[in-house]
Design an enzyme around this catalytic site. Sequence first.
Site, PDB file in Angstrom:
ATOM      1  NE  ARG A   1      -2.424  -6.173   4.612  1.00 32.82           N
ATOM      2  CZ  ARG A   1      -2.119  -5.071   5.296  1.00 32.82           C
ATOM      3  NH1 ARG A   1      -0.936  -4.524   5.183  1.00 32.82           N
ATOM      4  NH2 ARG A   1      -3.028  -4.533   6.081  1.00 32.82           N
TER       5      ARG A   1
ATOM      6  CG  ASN B   1       2.945   2.404   4.502  1.00 28.64           C
ATOM      7  OD1 ASN B   1       3.540   1.647   5.255  1.00 28.64           O
ATOM      8  ND2 ASN B   1       3.539   3.344   3.806  1.00 28.64           N
ATOM      9  CB  CYS B   2      -3.114  -0.944   2.649  1.00 34.57           C
ATOM     10  SG  CYS B   2      -3.124   0.160   1.233  1.00 34.57           S
ATOM     11  CG  LEU B   3      -4.834   1.215   8.148  1.00 32.10           C
ATOM     12  CD1 LEU B   3      -5.821   2.214   8.731  1.00 32.10           C
ATOM     13  CD2 LEU B   3      -3.766   0.880   9.166  1.00 32.10           C
TER      14      LEU B   3
END
Length: 105
Positions: free
Chosen positions: A100, A103-105
Amino acid sequence: MAMVVRNNEGFLENAADWTKEVATMIAAEDQIELDEKHWEIINFLRFFYEEHEMSPPSNRLFVKAVKEALGEDKGNSIYLMQLFPGTPAKTACRIAGLPRPTNCL
């Protein structure tokens, strides 16, 4: 197809479990039918991961990296969002069997 272990967000627990069949299965869960445009981005991401030992850390950097590698027509958020709806970096990394993005929500 062998059972692959994934976390609660659908990312592979073991990157070595990734195959094109696994990618196709994960994409289908998001109602994405992979074509050559998707594979170009998936292959780019896998190469990026090999080079940098990390997924692009954010959507903005994902777009920038695609633009540098594949040109302006592909390195823009609209194009990438059409291929990988939602959060393109997160969706594309999940399908590519990568960790993942940080910094991706």
